[in-house]
Design a protein around this motif. Structure first.
Motif, mmCIF file in Angstrom:
data_model
loop_
_atom_site.group_PDB
_atom_site.id
_atom_site.type_symbol
_atom_site.label_atom_id
_atom_site.label_comp_id
_atom_site.label_asym_id
_atom_site.label_seq_id
_atom_site.Cartn_x
_atom_site.Cartn_y
_atom_site.Cartn_z
ATOM 1 N N LEU A 222 8.680 1.510 8.359
ATOM 2 C CA LEU A 222 7.421 1.941 7.580
ATOM 3 C C LEU A 222 8.042 1.360 6.301
ATOM 4 O O LEU A 222 7.275 0.709 5.438
ATOM 5 C CB LEU A 222 7.254 3.507 7.358
ATOM 6 N N VAL A 223 9.300 1.646 5.718
ATOM 7 C CA VAL A 223 9.589 1.022 4.409
ATOM 8 C C VAL A 223 9.552 -0.576 4.704
ATOM 9 O O VAL A 223 9.175 -0.983 3.387
ATOM 10 C CB VAL A 223 10.890 1.600 4.171
ATOM 11 N N LEU A 224 9.856 -1.189 5.577
ATOM 12 C CA LEU A 224 9.995 -2.668 5.647
ATOM 13 C C LEU A 224 8.363 -3.159 5.625
ATOM 14 O O LEU A 224 8.130 -3.863 4.902
ATOM 15 C CB LEU A 224 10.427 -3.022 7.087
ATOM 16 N N ALA A 225 7.545 -2.441 6.397
ATOM 17 C CA ALA A 225 6.020 -2.719 6.225
ATOM 18 C C ALA A 225 5.466 -2.612 4.829
ATOM 19 O O ALA A 225 4.763 -3.533 4.484
ATOM 20 C CB ALA A 225 5.305 -1.895 7.237
ATOM 21 N N ARG B 105 8.378 -6.765 4.141
ATOM 22 C CA ARG B 105 9.632 -7.323 4.608
ATOM 23 C C ARG B 105 9.539 -7.284 6.224
ATOM 24 O O ARG B 105 10.570 -7.698 6.694
ATOM 25 C CB ARG B 105 10.940 -6.926 4.157
ATOM 26 N N PHE B 106 8.567 -6.988 6.687
ATOM 27 C CA PHE B 106 8.138 -6.834 8.041
ATOM 28 C C PHE B 106 8.295 -7.864 8.827
ATOM 29 O O PHE B 106 7.234 -8.851 8.765
ATOM 30 C CB PHE B 106 7.300 -5.848 8.596
ATOM 31 N N TYR B 107 9.076 -8.558 10.016
ATOM 32 C CA TYR B 107 9.113 -9.684 10.413
ATOM 33 C C TYR B 107 9.127 -9.160 11.897
ATOM 34 O O TYR B 107 10.256 -8.719 12.498
ATOM 35 C CB TYR B 107 10.454 -10.456 10.134
ATOM 36 N N TRP B 108 8.027 -9.581 12.775
ATOM 37 C CA TRP B 108 8.086 -8.965 14.211
ATOM 38 C C TRP B 108 9.160 -9.345 15.041
ATOM 39 O O TRP B 108 9.527 -8.247 15.647
ATOM 40 C CB TRP B 108 6.493 -9.390 14.746
#
Length: 159
Positions: free
Chosen positions: A69-72, A76-79
């Motif tokens: 959640l924090v990454l999103a 900074r979310f990288y699948w």
């Protein structure tokens, strides 16, 4: 000085989250468990570890989900990288809601001869250990990948 300040390379939340997750799992799985099984009867130690692991798996699910959640939220979310954390969540969930209940059911029966889905308690225990190790491996790989990624950089390089 050109370059990136080494102290600012990885955001503190991710370092703390990753370290706490690994420390909790390694401590409970590889320090507490052997001490319990060495000092108590197998039945008592198994009951305590069942309670501890249920709590740990719940903690793991919440903590890994919070990290995602924090990454999103921080964009900074990288699948490709975060798929490793999703895999860790799936291994924990499978252990918590799939394998652990089967092991509990086997404990209530005659452990030596009983089988669920053709497997004994010892075999289900082995599967549980494999899932535990897969989750740890996923977390280690994710942490190393994150530390080496562009997203780990929390400050811009000085020119």
């Amino acid at each position: 000085m050109r370059g990136i300040d080494r102290q600012a390379v990885t955001p503190p939340f991710y370092v703390m989250a990753w370290t706490l997750l690994l420390t909790a799992n390694i401590t409970l799985g590889y320090i507490v468990a052997p001490v319990l099984f060495n000092g108590l009867s197998s039945e008592q130690a198994g009951q305590l570890m069942g309670v501890f692991l249920t709590g740990l798996y719940g903690f793991d699910l919440v903590w890994l989900s919070l990290m995602l959640l924090v990454l999103a939220l921080q964009r900074r979310f990288y699948w490709a990288r975060e798929a490793i954390l999703v895999s860790a969540i799936l291994w924990v969930a499978l252990n918590l809601w799939g394998v652990s209940p089967l092991m509990s059911a086997l404990k209530s029966l005659d452990v030596a001869t009983s089988r669920i889905y053709g497997l004994t308690f010892a075999q289900w225990h082995g599967i549980s250990q494999m899932l535990f190790l897969l989750m740890l491996l996923c977390c280690i790989v994710w942490g190393l990948w994150f530390a080496r990624s562009h997203d780990a950089v929390s400050v811009k390089p000085k020119h």
